[in-house]
Scaffold this active site. Structure first.
Site, PDB file in Angstrom:
ATOM      1  N   ARG A 105      -0.937  -4.642  -6.246  1.00 21.39           N
ATOM      2  CA  ARG A 105      -0.470  -5.900  -6.409  1.00 21.39           C
ATOM      3  C   ARG A 105       0.702  -6.279  -7.341  1.00 21.39           C
ATOM      4  O   ARG A 105       0.962  -5.677  -8.385  1.00 21.39           O
ATOM      5  CB  ARG A 105      -1.622  -6.829  -6.980  1.00 21.39           C
ATOM      6  CG  ARG A 105      -2.906  -6.877  -6.576  1.00 21.39           C
ATOM      7  CD  ARG A 105      -3.872  -7.909  -6.985  1.00 21.39           C
ATOM      8  NE  ARG A 105      -5.227  -7.744  -6.531  1.00 21.39           N
ATOM      9  CZ  ARG A 105      -6.265  -6.957  -7.465  1.00 21.39           C
ATOM     10  NH1 ARG A 105      -5.668  -6.645  -8.565  1.00 21.39           N
ATOM     11  NH2 ARG A 105      -7.344  -6.999  -6.887  1.00 21.39           N
TER      12      ARG A 105
ATOM     13  N   HIS B 135       0.556  -1.256  -0.033  1.00 21.04           N
ATOM     14  CA  HIS B 135       0.153  -0.067   0.040  1.00 21.04           C
ATOM     15  C   HIS B 135       0.821   1.184  -0.030  1.00 21.04           C
ATOM     16  O   HIS B 135       2.005   1.434   0.726  1.00 21.04           O
ATOM     17  CB  HIS B 135      -0.880   0.231   1.221  1.00 21.04           C
ATOM     18  CG  HIS B 135      -1.769  -1.069   1.456  1.00 21.04           C
ATOM     19  ND1 HIS B 135      -2.575  -1.517   0.492  1.00 21.04           N
ATOM     20  CD2 HIS B 135      -1.735  -2.011   2.538  1.00 21.04           C
ATOM     21  CE1 HIS B 135      -3.236  -2.757   0.958  1.00 21.04           C
ATOM     22  NE2 HIS B 135      -2.538  -3.030   1.942  1.00 21.04           N
TER      23      HIS B 135
ATOM     24  N   GLU C  76      -2.105  -0.206   8.238  1.00 23.01           N
ATOM     25  CA  GLU C  76      -3.019  -1.019   8.847  1.00 23.01           C
ATOM     26  C   GLU C  76      -2.551  -1.924  10.058  1.00 23.01           C
ATOM     27  O   GLU C  76      -1.214  -1.911  10.213  1.00 23.01           O
ATOM     28  CB  GLU C  76      -3.746  -1.923   7.755  1.00 23.01           C
ATOM     29  CG  GLU C  76      -2.555  -2.878   7.340  1.00 23.01           C
ATOM     30  CD  GLU C  76      -3.424  -3.413   5.711  1.00 23.01           C
ATOM     31  OE1 GLU C  76      -4.472  -3.368   5.719  1.00 23.01           O
ATOM     32  OE2 GLU C  76      -2.409  -3.991   4.824  1.00 23.01           O
TER      33      GLU C  76
ATOM     34  N   HIS D  84       3.460  -7.489   1.931  1.00 18.23           N
ATOM     35  CA  HIS D  84       2.901  -8.190   2.665  1.00 18.23           C
ATOM     36  C   HIS D  84       1.716  -9.238   1.963  1.00 18.23           C
ATOM     37  O   HIS D  84       1.369  -9.027   0.725  1.00 18.23           O
ATOM     38  CB  HIS D  84       2.059  -7.489   3.667  1.00 18.23           C
ATOM     39  CG  HIS D  84       1.105  -6.431   3.477  1.00 18.23           C
ATOM     40  ND1 HIS D  84       1.193  -5.359   3.046  1.00 18.23           N
ATOM     41  CD2 HIS D  84      -0.328  -6.751   3.005  1.00 18.23           C
ATOM     42  CE1 HIS D  84       0.084  -4.720   2.567  1.00 18.23           C
ATOM     43  NE2 HIS D  84      -0.684  -5.620   2.559  1.00 18.23           N
TER      44      HIS D  84
END
Length: 328
Positions: free
Chosen positions: A190, A97, A114, A171
């Site tokens: 991605r 991200h 996050e 991740h």
């Protein structure tokens, strides 16, 4: 004001499963990968499911009762958090991200930092959190060859593990059911998707991957009190994540400057406030408006608490609690 609950928003994912059925009775058919618990975006908005405002969307309630809902220090221009459950029974894409600066420049959205709290895990459950022994050029070469695995920092995970995932950290995860607390962004790049045919974003991903960062399991700072224990896991300017394990009762008070969100991850109990009682059980997410006032958490249950902190105030609170520090 009263504690708000919301209708469940389910999302099918190629990597999803049926494990949300362990605490949900309304799961639709398919591979359900996500349940959006609290959302306030242009494309997805939570609908209140209880009390006076039942059937009203969260964005409309914010327009109607801004400070009493969000608090005086939270802007009503952009709701800051997005709360989800994720059921990753097969591999998520290997992804990253962006930070706020890059996301605003390229996506007209915020970045995404996050935290993941593992609610259940298969015996072989794992996460990738960063890279190992790898330069940007080496990573790109491995990506072109389809041989990323040797350069991924893959770790085994289990129920109860907590990880703070900064923007820029590569991740993925597999074999886990997690609660996800994040910035209100849905921007994901991605780099590899196991040949499932979905769009990749290699150029943008390479722009934002930070090869220097890794995520470690958060051990937390645990404070024992009469009737409950509280663990401080992680915080930055985006959100704070804490855990309450209630075995009796805990008296709390809302903050006129900010709202709180509680996610029940085990057990059941009650939230008692001046005008009533709200039941809460595993799988429920409850929004505590800034104007609620005093309330009591009664029962035998475990809650995650997420909110946008006043960092100076939070650090003073933690320092003041250190005298109670002990292992949980």
């Amino acid at each position: 004001m009263y504690p708000l609950k919301f209708e469940h928003i389910y999302v099918n994912k190629v990597w999803g499963g049926r494990n949300l059925e362990s605490f949900r009775e309304d799961l639709p058919e398919g591979k359900i990968g996500e349940s959006w618990e609290v959302a306030c975006r242009k494309d997805v908005v939570s609908i209140i499911s209880n009390g006076k405002y039942k059937g009203m969307s969260l964005d409309k309630l914010i327009l109607k009762e801004s400070d009493a809902i969000l608090g005086t220090k939270i802007s009503n221009k952009h709701f800051p958090l997005l709360i989800k459950f994720l059921d990753a029974q097969s591999k998520l894409s290997i992804q990253v991200h962006p930070n706020d600066f890059y996301a605003l420049q390229n996506e007209n959205d915020l970045g995404k930092t996050e935290a993941w709290v593992v609610l259940d895990a298969q015996e072989n459950a794992s996460m990738v959190l960063g890279v190992k022994d790898c330069s940007p050029d080496g990573f790109k070469e491995a990506l072109e060859k389809g041989d990323l695995e040797p350069y991924l920092n893959r770790i085994s995970v289990k129920k109860g593990d907590v990880y703070f995932i900064q923007s820029g950290l590569i991740h993925t995860m597999e074999g886990v059911l997690v609660a996800e607390i994040q910035q209100n962004s849905d921007t994901t790049y991605r780099v590899y998707d196991y040949n499932r045919g979905r769009e990749l974003h290699i150029k943008k991903a390479m722009d934002v991957i930070d090869f220097s960062i890794h995520a470690k399991k958060a051990s937390g700072l645990c404070i024992h009190k009469e009737g409950y224990e509280k663990t401080y896991y992680c915080y930055d300017h985006n959100f704070s994540l804490e855990k309450y394990k209630i075995e009796g009762s805990c008296i709390e008070k809302s903050d006129k400057e900010r709202f709180y969100i509680f996610i029940c991850i085990d057990g059941e109990g009650l939230i008692r406030y001046s005008n009533g009682i709200e039941e809460i059980r595993k799988g429920d997410t409850v929004f505590i408006p800034a104007g609620l006032g005093a309330y009591t958490l009664d029962g035998n249950f475990t809650l995650l608490k997420a909110y946008v902190p006043n960092i100076e105030k939070l650090e003073k609170e933690i320092l003041g609690e250190i005298k109670y520090l002990s292992d949980c």
